[in-house]
Design a protein around this motif. Structure first.
Motif, PDB file in Angstrom:
ATOM      1  N   PHE A 140       0.754  -1.164   0.059  1.00 31.54           N
ATOM      2  CA  PHE A 140       0.008  -0.009  -0.045  1.00 31.54           C
ATOM      3  C   PHE A 140       0.957   1.167   0.058  1.00 31.54           C
ATOM      4  CE2 PHE A 140      -2.448   3.379   2.348  1.00 31.54           C
ATOM      5  CZ  PHE A 140      -3.670   3.294   1.421  1.00 31.54           C
ATOM      6  N   ASN A 141       0.509   2.240  -0.936  1.00 32.99           N
ATOM      7  CA  ASN A 141       1.398   3.368  -1.189  1.00 32.99           C
ATOM      8  C   ASN A 141       2.806   3.243  -1.653  1.00 32.99           C
ATOM      9  OD1 ASN A 141      -0.727   5.409  -0.762  1.00 32.99           O
ATOM     10  ND2 ASN A 141      -0.125   5.821   1.260  1.00 32.99           N
ATOM     11  N   ARG A 183       5.678   2.885  -4.301  1.00 35.65           N
ATOM     12  CA  ARG A 183       6.126   3.296  -5.616  1.00 35.65           C
ATOM     13  C   ARG A 183       6.684   2.023  -6.191  1.00 35.65           C
ATOM     14  NH1 ARG A 183       8.961   9.398  -5.663  1.00 35.65           N
ATOM     15  NH2 ARG A 183       7.348  10.311  -4.319  1.00 35.65           N
ATOM     16  N   VAL A 243       2.078   4.224  -8.279  1.00 36.13           N
ATOM     17  CA  VAL A 243       2.009   4.378  -6.967  1.00 36.13           C
ATOM     18  C   VAL A 243       0.718   3.382  -6.685  1.00 36.13           C
ATOM     19  CG1 VAL A 243       1.238   5.527  -5.074  1.00 36.13           C
ATOM     20  CG2 VAL A 243       2.552   6.760  -6.763  1.00 36.13           C
ATOM     21  N   HIS A 272      -2.148   1.886  -4.787  1.00 33.14           N
ATOM     22  CA  HIS A 272      -3.183   2.319  -3.558  1.00 33.14           C
ATOM     23  C   HIS A 272      -4.628   1.228  -3.687  1.00 33.14           C
ATOM     24  CE1 HIS A 272      -5.506   5.363  -1.198  1.00 33.14           C
ATOM     25  NE2 HIS A 272      -4.281   5.919  -1.083  1.00 33.14           N
ATOM     26  N   CYS A 273      -5.426   1.458  -2.691  1.00 33.51           N
ATOM     27  CA  CYS A 273      -6.545   0.743  -2.608  1.00 33.51           C
ATOM     28  C   CYS A 273      -7.908   1.333  -3.067  1.00 33.51           C
ATOM     29  CB  CYS A 273      -6.591  -0.093  -1.305  1.00 33.51           C
ATOM     30  SG  CYS A 273      -7.048   1.172   0.145  1.00 33.51           S
ATOM     31  N   LEU A 294     -10.001   3.685   1.318  1.00 35.97           N
ATOM     32  CA  LEU A 294      -9.108   3.731   2.597  1.00 35.97           C
ATOM     33  C   LEU A 294      -9.803   2.903   3.551  1.00 35.97           C
ATOM     34  CD1 LEU A 294      -8.067   7.091   2.578  1.00 35.97           C
ATOM     35  CD2 LEU A 294      -6.777   5.349   2.235  1.00 35.97           C
ATOM     36  N   LEU A 340      -6.160  -3.768  -4.658  1.00 33.35           N
ATOM     37  CA  LEU A 340      -5.247  -2.556  -4.908  1.00 33.35           C
ATOM     38  C   LEU A 340      -5.056  -2.175  -6.501  1.00 33.35           C
ATOM     39  CD1 LEU A 340      -2.201  -4.108  -2.692  1.00 33.35           C
ATOM     40  CD2 LEU A 340      -3.878  -2.079  -2.110  1.00 33.35           C
ATOM     41  N   ASP A 398      -1.469   3.153 -10.094  1.00 32.15           N
ATOM     42  CA  ASP A 398      -1.743   4.412 -10.486  1.00 32.15           C
ATOM     43  C   ASP A 398      -0.443   5.212 -11.213  1.00 32.15           C
ATOM     44  OD1 ASP A 398      -2.607   6.996 -11.327  1.00 32.15           O
ATOM     45  OD2 ASP A 398      -3.198   7.766  -9.291  1.00 32.15           O
TER      46      ASP A 398
END
Length: 330
Positions: free
Chosen positions: A92-93, A95, A105, A107-108, A111, A123, A126
């Motif tokens: 998560f988060n 790179r 990046v 992300h989910c 949140l 997930l 991006d």
């Protein structure tokens, strides 16, 4: 200890099935020290140091864990599957970078998922694309990305992605450079696709057909707060493996390593794991069987973008390797 070489090899893009840049780097480093070398059909790099004793196969894997794009959605976000072991909470988060230099990046979907049972399928990556068409000009299904993070040094420690197992490759490279009087006919094998099932070790061990085998890899550190009760600690020297989930190390190899370490005042410790495995898990089952062991570097935060190990432990692994290879087994 060459910090620049450690940084260089850790920063090379090389997930499972795409290790070619790593093997090219290693060839450039070892070509003046090996008697001969070859890249086999699967991509393993096999370097030979001639000796008059039994045949010894060493192995360290070149591949790092990665993520493969499965699908690009209409909004340009990338869904993916794993190549090797990942925790979604570690991802998560983070790179990531692709072979062509494109970065993204992770992300989910929501949140709120972070507070529940976060899973890989919640997930996405991006890359900043506006839509599917724009994204697919940069990345397509089947492309693989790896962690995008720097390698840095804090005093005695190195922090980097891909220490698993580029640090094992570095140890093999330095061992080959320093080895003067081998007691074995030695094959330094830099394997492919370890993270997805010890695949390169299986095929290369069949070809080499060794009398003994030793793998180099990282192992878990149990010196952090609330850790489980195992003996491995960062900074306590080369770890001589007793067992993991892929093998119980042969007593002859373990005793030889311990004897050599004591005789040469090389700092060492012992390793016991209830999960995970190394290339020796494949080597020891080759043909009619190969007595095998492992020399490990105790490492914190394995399979993250910030794996951490001690430079003194790395040196101890190199010192032990050289002495083990120069000392005949009784």
């Amino acid at each position: 200890m060459d910090k620049n070489k450690i940084k260089e090899i850790c920063q090379i893009y090389g997930p499972s099935s795409a290790e070619g840049s790593v093997s090219s780097y290693i060839i450039n480093e070892i070509k003046d020290y090996a008697d001969d070398y070859e890249i086999d059909t699967l991509g393993n790099l096999i370097a030979h140091k001639k000796g008059n004793g039994p045949k010894m196969m060493l192995a360290a894997h070149m591949d790092q864990i990665g993520l493969m794009v499965n699908f690009v959605d209409d909004d340009g976000f990338l869904r993916f599957s794993t190549i090797g072991g990942f925790s979604p909470y570690v991802l998560f988060n983070q790179r990531v970078r692709f072979e062509n230099g494109v970065q993204g990046v992770i992300h989910c979907e929501r949140l709120q998922d972070m507070a529940k049972d976060l899973a890989i399928d919640k997930l996405y990556i991006d890359i900043g694309a506006k839509n599917k068409e724009e994204a697919e000009k940069l990345v397509r299904a089947g492309d693989i990305c790896v962690y995008s993070a720097e390698t840095y040094f804090n005093g005695d420690v190195v922090v980097s992605p891909a220490l698993d197992d580029r640090i094992g490759c570095y140890i093999q490279m330095e061992t080959l450079k320093q080895l003067k009087n081998p007691a074995y006919d030695t094959y330094f094998v830099f394997t492919v696709q370890e993270e997805v099932g010890l695949r390169g070790a299986k095929t290369s061990a069949y070809a080499v057909d060794p009398d003994y085998g030793i793998a180099y890899d990282v192992t878990l550190a149990y010196d952090t707060p609330n850790a489980l009760k195992f003996p491995m600690k960062m900074g306590e020297g080369a770890a001589i493996k007793i067992k993991d989930n892929s093998l119980i190390c042969h007593p002859t190899i373990v005793k030889h390593m311990e004897k050599v370490a004591k005789e040469n005042n090389i700092k060492h410790q012992f390793e016991i794991l209830t999960a995970g495995g190394t290339d020796s898990g494949a080597i020891h089952l080759t043909k009619s069987g190969v007595p095998s062991g492992v020399i490990s570097v105790v490492t914190r935060h394995i399979h993250s973008d910030s794996e951490m190990c001690s430079l003194e432990d790395i040196k101890a692994c190199i010192d032990l390797s050289v002495k083990v290879l120069e000392t005949p087994m009784n």
